[in-house]
Design a protein around this motif. Structure first.
Motif, PDB file in Angstrom:
ATOM      1  N   LEU A   1      12.405  53.572  65.546  1.00 43.02           N
ATOM      2  CA  LEU A   1      13.767  53.623  66.084  1.00 43.02           C
ATOM      3  C   LEU A   1      14.667  54.438  65.159  1.00 43.02           C
ATOM      4  N   ALA A   2      14.534  54.215  63.851  1.00 47.03           N
ATOM      5  CA  ALA A   2      15.344  54.962  62.888  1.00 47.03           C
ATOM      6  C   ALA A   2      14.987  56.448  62.909  1.00 47.03           C
ATOM      7  N   GLY A   3      13.719  56.772  63.137  1.00 49.83           N
ATOM      8  CA  GLY A   3      13.315  58.176  63.241  1.00 49.83           C
ATOM      9  C   GLY A   3      13.958  58.856  64.433  1.00 49.83           C
ATOM     10  N   PHE A   4      13.975  58.165  65.563  1.00 45.28           N
ATOM     11  CA  PHE A   4      14.640  58.733  66.737  1.00 45.28           C
ATOM     12  C   PHE A   4      16.144  58.832  66.507  1.00 45.28           C
ATOM     13  N   GLY A   5      16.708  57.856  65.812  1.00 50.47           N
ATOM     14  CA  GLY A   5      18.137  57.899  65.512  1.00 50.47           C
ATOM     15  C   GLY A   5      18.486  59.041  64.573  1.00 50.47           C
ATOM     16  N   SER A   6      17.623  59.308  63.605  1.00 48.26           N
ATOM     17  CA  SER A   6      17.912  60.385  62.661  1.00 48.26           C
ATOM     18  C   SER A   6      17.736  61.759  63.295  1.00 48.26           C
ATOM     19  N   ALA A   7      16.918  61.852  64.345  1.00 48.40           N
ATOM     20  CA  ALA A   7      16.773  63.131  65.062  1.00 48.40           C
ATOM     21  C   ALA A   7      17.952  63.376  65.991  1.00 48.40           C
ATOM     22  N   ASP A   8      18.690  62.312  66.294  1.00 44.90           N
ATOM     23  CA  ASP A   8      19.884  62.386  67.144  1.00 44.90           C
ATOM     24  C   ASP A   8      19.574  62.980  68.511  1.00 44.90           C
TER      25      ASP A   8
ATOM     26  N   VAL B   1      25.956  55.097  65.416  1.00 48.70           N
ATOM     27  CA  VAL B   1      25.598  54.918  63.999  1.00 48.70           C
ATOM     28  C   VAL B   1      25.412  56.310  63.390  1.00 48.70           C
ATOM     29  N   PRO B   2      26.012  56.561  62.231  1.00 46.44           N
ATOM     30  CA  PRO B   2      25.864  57.901  61.622  1.00 46.44           C
ATOM     31  C   PRO B   2      24.396  58.261  61.375  1.00 46.44           C
TER      32      PRO B   2
END
Length: 174
Positions: A102-109, A120-121
């Motif tokens: 989930l964090a990986g997808f979030g960091s790829a935006d 979330v930034p």
């Protein structure tokens, strides 16, 4: 096999980290992908596009990274029942896999944009992604060492798991 998947995950992640910029600000895309050239997007997403289209082997490494996390998560799902659920680290590992993905997808935006989680930034997503990868590594290495102390691995078993890991990671699609 889970430790091998983790090694591939960490190595591919290190390669991706060298070409990734977790910028959350808006930029105009100027890369090779023609349909999006000139479109405003987050710096993180532009970095991902650049990694995939401008960096030699970038798409292959992204796919390898994705396959490794999927196989790692599936492996931990299988690992927990095989250990008669006595392996709390397997359940912890599964949780870490899911949070890390989930964090990986979030960091790829890319997949979370426009959702509540998209607020979330990107830098926080990226930090969470790195922390969960390290925690998962510690969990798997400690568990593998304990298991190997109880039931030592033969060279044939190690060779078989290496071959199966390579085969699963390099399968197309997925």
């Amino acid at each position: 096999m889970l430790v091998y998947f983790l090694v591939v995950l960490l190595l591919s992640g290190a390669f991706l980290a060298f070409h990734y910029s977790p910028g959350g600000g808006t930029v105009v895309y100027t890369g090779e992908y023609e349909p999006l050239r000139g479109v405003e997007m987050s710096g993180a997403y532009a970095s991902i596009l650049s990694l995939g289209f401008d960096v030699p082997g970038g798409l292959f490494v992204r796919r390898l990274h994705f396959n490794a996390i999927v196989l790692l998560a599936l492996g931990t799902v299988v690992w927990a029942p095989l250990g008669r659920l006595r392996y709390a680290p397997a359940l912890l590992g599964l949780g870490l896999c899911l949070v890390g993905a989930l964090a990986g997808f979030g960091s790829a935006d890319d997949l979370l944009s426009g959702t509540v989680l998209g607020r979330v930034p990107v830098v926080l997503w990226y930090g969470l992604h790195l922390v969960t990868a390290l925690a998962l590594g510690v969990t798997l290495v400690i568990s593998a060492r304990r298991e190997a102390a109880r039931d030592p691995r033969t060279p044939g078993f190690v060779a078989l798991t290496l071959a199966l890991s390579a085969l699963l990671l390099l399968l197309p699609g997925g």
